[in-house]
Write a protein that holds these residues in place. Structure first.
Motif, PDB file in Angstrom:
ATOM      1  N   GLU A 255      -1.573   2.778  15.630  1.00 35.39           N
ATOM      2  CA  GLU A 255      -2.573   2.552  14.591  1.00 35.39           C
ATOM      3  C   GLU A 255      -1.900   2.306  13.240  1.00 35.39           C
ATOM      4  O   GLU A 255      -2.322   1.429  12.478  1.00 35.39           O
ATOM      5  CB  GLU A 255      -3.508   3.748  14.509  1.00 35.39           C
ATOM      6  CG  GLU A 255      -4.420   3.892  15.725  1.00 35.39           C
ATOM      7  CD  GLU A 255      -5.277   5.134  15.654  1.00 35.39           C
ATOM      8  OE1 GLU A 255      -5.277   5.802  14.596  1.00 35.39           O
ATOM      9  OE2 GLU A 255      -5.956   5.436  16.652  1.00 35.39           O
ATOM     10  N   LEU A 256      -0.851   3.083  12.945  1.00 36.01           N
ATOM     11  CA  LEU A 256      -0.123   2.871  11.693  1.00 36.01           C
ATOM     12  C   LEU A 256       0.553   1.508  11.697  1.00 36.01           C
ATOM     13  O   LEU A 256       0.532   0.784  10.688  1.00 36.01           O
ATOM     14  CB  LEU A 256       0.905   3.981  11.494  1.00 36.01           C
ATOM     15  CG  LEU A 256       1.777   3.886  10.231  1.00 36.01           C
ATOM     16  CD1 LEU A 256       0.914   3.944   8.978  1.00 36.01           C
ATOM     17  CD2 LEU A 256       2.833   4.981  10.212  1.00 36.01           C
ATOM     18  N   LEU A 257       1.152   1.138  12.826  1.00 36.25           N
ATOM     19  CA  LEU A 257       1.804  -0.162  12.955  1.00 36.25           C
ATOM     20  C   LEU A 257       0.803  -1.286  12.712  1.00 36.25           C
ATOM     21  O   LEU A 257       1.085  -2.268  12.015  1.00 36.25           O
ATOM     22  CB  LEU A 257       2.414  -0.292  14.347  1.00 36.25           C
ATOM     23  CG  LEU A 257       3.286  -1.516  14.634  1.00 36.25           C
ATOM     24  CD1 LEU A 257       4.598  -1.413  13.881  1.00 36.25           C
ATOM     25  CD2 LEU A 257       3.553  -1.635  16.134  1.00 36.25           C
ATOM     26  N   GLU A 258      -0.394  -1.132  13.273  1.00 41.09           N
ATOM     27  CA  GLU A 258      -1.421  -2.159  13.130  1.00 41.09           C
ATOM     28  C   GLU A 258      -1.897  -2.279  11.685  1.00 41.09           C
ATOM     29  O   GLU A 258      -2.025  -3.395  11.151  1.00 41.09           O
ATOM     30  CB  GLU A 258      -2.606  -1.816  14.044  1.00 41.09           C
ATOM     31  CG  GLU A 258      -3.750  -2.817  13.956  1.00 41.09           C
ATOM     32  CD  GLU A 258      -4.925  -2.418  14.827  1.00 41.09           C
ATOM     33  OE1 GLU A 258      -5.585  -3.309  15.376  1.00 41.09           O
ATOM     34  OE2 GLU A 258      -5.197  -1.208  14.952  1.00 41.09           O
ATOM     35  N   GLU A 259      -2.141  -1.133  11.032  1.00 38.70           N
ATOM     36  CA  GLU A 259      -2.701  -1.210   9.684  1.00 38.70           C
ATOM     37  C   GLU A 259      -1.680  -1.685   8.656  1.00 38.70           C
ATOM     38  O   GLU A 259      -2.049  -2.261   7.635  1.00 38.70           O
ATOM     39  CB  GLU A 259      -3.294   0.138   9.270  1.00 38.70           C
ATOM     40  CG  GLU A 259      -2.301   1.229   8.980  1.00 38.70           C
ATOM     41  CD  GLU A 259      -2.965   2.489   8.452  1.00 38.70           C
ATOM     42  OE1 GLU A 259      -2.441   3.057   7.482  1.00 38.70           O
ATOM     43  OE2 GLU A 259      -3.996   2.912   9.010  1.00 38.70           O
ATOM     44  N   TYR A 261       1.164  -3.821   9.479  1.00 35.96           N
ATOM     45  CA  TYR A 261       1.692  -5.161   9.760  1.00 35.96           C
ATOM     46  C   TYR A 261       0.633  -6.186  10.160  1.00 35.96           C
ATOM     47  O   TYR A 261       0.842  -7.376   9.983  1.00 35.96           O
ATOM     48  CB  TYR A 261       2.746  -5.081  10.868  1.00 35.96           C
ATOM     49  CG  TYR A 261       4.019  -4.399  10.433  1.00 35.96           C
ATOM     50  CD1 TYR A 261       4.985  -5.075   9.701  1.00 35.96           C
ATOM     51  CD2 TYR A 261       4.252  -3.062  10.737  1.00 35.96           C
ATOM     52  CE1 TYR A 261       6.154  -4.445   9.288  1.00 35.96           C
ATOM     53  CE2 TYR A 261       5.415  -2.421  10.333  1.00 35.96           C
ATOM     54  CZ  TYR A 261       6.359  -3.119   9.613  1.00 35.96           C
ATOM     55  OH  TYR A 261       7.505  -2.492   9.207  1.00 35.96           O
ATOM     56  N   GLU A 262      -0.488  -5.718  10.744  1.00 34.24           N
ATOM     57  CA  GLU A 262      -1.456  -6.684  11.255  1.00 34.24           C
ATOM     58  C   GLU A 262      -2.693  -6.775  10.372  1.00 34.24           C
ATOM     59  O   GLU A 262      -2.951  -7.808   9.746  1.00 34.24           O
ATOM     60  CB  GLU A 262      -1.847  -6.316  12.690  1.00 34.24           C
ATOM     61  CG  GLU A 262      -2.723  -7.369  13.362  1.00 34.24           C
ATOM     62  CD  GLU A 262      -2.908  -7.085  14.852  1.00 34.24           C
ATOM     63  OE1 GLU A 262      -3.854  -7.639  15.426  1.00 34.24           O
ATOM     64  OE2 GLU A 262      -2.117  -6.317  15.423  1.00 34.24           O
ATOM     65  N   THR A 263      -3.493  -5.709  10.297  1.00 35.97           N
ATOM     66  CA  THR A 263      -4.703  -5.765   9.476  1.00 35.97           C
ATOM     67  C   THR A 263      -4.382  -5.644   7.996  1.00 35.97           C
ATOM     68  O   THR A 263      -5.197  -6.007   7.149  1.00 35.97           O
ATOM     69  CB  THR A 263      -5.676  -4.638   9.876  1.00 35.97           C
ATOM     70  OG1 THR A 263      -5.042  -3.365   9.685  1.00 35.97           O
ATOM     71  CG2 THR A 263      -6.074  -4.779  11.337  1.00 35.97           C
ATOM     72  N   GLN A 264      -3.206  -5.081   7.680  1.00 33.13           N
ATOM     73  CA  GLN A 264      -2.724  -4.971   6.301  1.00 33.13           C
ATOM     74  C   GLN A 264      -3.703  -4.218   5.401  1.00 33.13           C
ATOM     75  O   GLN A 264      -3.928  -4.582   4.248  1.00 33.13           O
ATOM     76  CB  GLN A 264      -2.427  -6.362   5.724  1.00 33.13           C
ATOM     77  CG  GLN A 264      -1.318  -7.093   6.460  1.00 33.13           C
ATOM     78  CD  GLN A 264      -0.929  -8.401   5.799  1.00 33.13           C
ATOM     79  OE1 GLN A 264      -1.642  -8.932   4.961  1.00 33.13           O
ATOM     80  NE2 GLN A 264       0.230  -8.914   6.169  1.00 33.13           N
ATOM     81  N   VAL A 265      -4.256  -3.130   5.930  1.00 33.67           N
ATOM     82  CA  VAL A 265      -5.129  -2.305   5.103  1.00 33.67           C
ATOM     83  C   VAL A 265      -4.332  -1.225   4.371  1.00 33.67           C
ATOM     84  O   VAL A 265      -4.896  -0.500   3.545  1.00 33.67           O
ATOM     85  CB  VAL A 265      -6.248  -1.644   5.948  1.00 33.67           C
ATOM     86  CG1 VAL A 265      -7.146  -2.700   6.556  1.00 33.67           C
ATOM     87  CG2 VAL A 265      -5.670  -0.739   7.030  1.00 33.67           C
ATOM     88  N   SER A 266      -3.051  -1.106   4.675  1.00 35.17           N
ATOM     89  CA  SER A 266      -2.221  -0.161   3.938  1.00 35.17           C
ATOM     90  C   SER A 266      -0.812  -0.722   3.822  1.00 35.17           C
ATOM     91  O   SER A 266      -0.450  -1.670   4.517  1.00 35.17           O
ATOM     92  CB  SER A 266      -2.189   1.207   4.636  1.00 35.17           C
ATOM     93  OG  SER A 266      -1.443   1.154   5.830  1.00 35.17           O
ATOM     94  N   GLU A 267      -0.034  -0.141   2.953  1.00 39.39           N
ATOM     95  CA  GLU A 267       1.369  -0.515   2.812  1.00 39.39           C
ATOM     96  C   GLU A 267       2.192   0.727   2.540  1.00 39.39           C
ATOM     97  O   GLU A 267       1.704   1.712   1.969  1.00 39.39           O
ATOM     98  CB  GLU A 267       1.557  -1.559   1.707  1.00 39.39           C
ATOM     99  CG  GLU A 267       1.171  -1.092   0.319  1.00 39.39           C
ATOM    100  CD  GLU A 267       1.413  -2.171  -0.716  1.00 39.39           C
ATOM    101  OE1 GLU A 267       2.374  -2.941  -0.541  1.00 39.39           O
ATOM    102  OE2 GLU A 267       0.654  -2.244  -1.703  1.00 39.39           O
ATOM    103  N   LEU A 268       3.433   0.707   2.972  1.00 39.08           N
ATOM    104  CA  LEU A 268       4.349   1.815   2.767  1.00 39.08           C
ATOM    105  C   LEU A 268       5.347   1.440   1.680  1.00 39.08           C
ATOM    106  O   LEU A 268       5.868   0.325   1.673  1.00 39.08           O
ATOM    107  CB  LEU A 268       5.093   2.152   4.068  1.00 39.08           C
ATOM    108  CG  LEU A 268       4.215   2.577   5.249  1.00 39.08           C
ATOM    109  CD1 LEU A 268       5.086   2.793   6.487  1.00 39.08           C
ATOM    110  CD2 LEU A 268       3.435   3.836   4.922  1.00 39.08           C
ATOM    111  N   SER A 269       5.614   2.355   0.786  1.00 34.90           N
ATOM    112  CA  SER A 269       6.583   2.102  -0.269  1.00 34.90           C
ATOM    113  C   SER A 269       7.319   3.399  -0.572  1.00 34.90           C
ATOM    114  O   SER A 269       6.815   4.498  -0.321  1.00 34.90           O
ATOM    115  CB  SER A 269       5.895   1.578  -1.537  1.00 34.90           C
ATOM    116  OG  SER A 269       4.939   2.502  -2.004  1.00 34.90           O
TER     117      SER A 269
END
Length: 353
Positions: A255-259, A261-269
């Motif tokens: 789910e984290l991978l999807e959000e 890289y795919e749906t792009q509803v979140s980003e990690l920084s």
């Protein structure tokens, strides 16, 4: 710990670390009540389970005693947990001699929805077995390649393991040692009939049951020279910041991978050395006058991975926004996906202020 440069699969010797004394919970086949008392006597705070990110005690009991996904042991009078997994880089050459690597491309849900995975093969090592035995069982159960046939068609080229010890948010009060076996293997007889379950010899895409029998995984052979494993990039980023993805609940890492890289509803920084997850949320206060009194629609609970969560009680309707998405579009999607209100109904019946 490493292996020889070229070893037949059937003769590979375990390089797993010595686990010491046997796990008393498994050896004695404890009941849940006995398991609870066993933890309590070793100063484990039983009341911490089931709170926040912590597993429920019953789920932890199932993982240890019945599923044997991890095991307990005592070191210097203190209780510790070991979690052992394997990851496989499986290589085969195509008709042109180009090396390809078998990857999990998609996870297919029972309702037909798909989730991008892009992961290597992998699984857990159960208590009492070696990683070699776990891999043999994995290929037999997942792809239908008998353990006898594996001796003729699969070969271990190299292996090593890494060990990390840290506290786990899901198992409070019990330090966890993570043992990860990285194994490089190759197909040595691609035309063998037993390898049809791997899409051989023409390297076609295929599906097989995943960790959950209700879900299917789509496998594909990728060019081994192309870094396609975005899941490994994400896993490495998490590990670098002391977050072990092996500890995630089933499906949570996907789910984290999807959000991201795919749906792009979140980003990690990374901010001042700390990994942060950033997302935007649209919150909707939907009101209606009932008997001249204003009422607001709120949530009572949320179902996630088979568990009911009441942390969101009395909160407004909400939905994650994609990066750079306008709030008006996110609002429309929230009303449609959460309440089934199509855009034409929204336009004629709902006033946005």
């Amino acid at each position: 710990s490493g292996g020889d440069s070229r070893r037949p699969f059937m003769f590979a010797m375990s390089s797993s670390p010595d686990i010491g004394e046997s796990d008393p919970a498994v050896a004695n086949n404890m009941s849940l009540e006995e398991f609870t008392e066993y933890l309590r006597k070793r100063n484990v705070d039983i009341d911490s389970f089931g709170r926040g990110q912590a597993k429920r005690l019953a789920d932890f009991y199932q993982d240890i005693v019945h599923r044997k996904k991890s095991y307990l042991m005592e070191r210097d009078g203190k209780l510790e947990r070991n979690l052992e997994i394997f990851r496989i880089t499986l290589i085969a050459a195509d008709a042109d001699g180009v090396e390809r690597m078998l990857m999990v491309a998609l996870e297919i849900m029972p309702d037909g929805r798909t989730r991008r995975r892009q992961q290597k093969l992998g699984g857990s090592v159960q208590y009492g077995e070696t990683w070699e035995e776990a891999i043999r069982t994995f290929f037999a159960d997942r792809f239908g390649i008998s353990k006898e046939a594996q001796q003729q068609v699969l070969e271990i080229k190299d292996n090593w393991y890494k060990e990390e010890r840290q506290d786990s948010a899901s198992v409070p009060g019990i330090p966890t040692t993570y043992l990860t076996h990285e194994v490089r293997m190759c197909v040595v007889n691609p035309h063998h009939p037993s390898l049809a379950g791997l899409g051989m010899p023409d390297m076609r895409d295929f599906t097989a049951s995943g960790y959950n029998e209700n879900r299917q995984l789509l496998y594909t052979w990728k060019n081994a020279d192309v870094e396609a494993d975005v899941s490994e990039q994400l896993a490495q980023l998490l590990r670098e910041h002391h977050i072990n993805p092996s500890e995630f609940e089933a499906g949570a890492f996907s789910e984290l991978l999807e959000e991201v890289y795919e749906t792009q509803v979140s980003e990690l920084s990374v901010v001042r050395g700390e990994l942060q997850r950033k997302l935007q949320i649209v919150k909707v206060w939907l009101s209606a006058d009932i008997l001249t009194e204003p009422h607001y629609l709120v949530t009572l609970s949320k179902m996630q991975r088979g568990r009911r969560h009441s942390e969101n009680k009395d909160r407004p309707l909400s939905k994650r926004m994609r990066r750079e998405q306008e709030w008006q579009e996110a609002l429309q999607e929230a009303l449609q996906s959460k309440l089934g209100l199509d855009p034409s109904f929204q336009a004629s019946k709902i006033l946005v202020d």
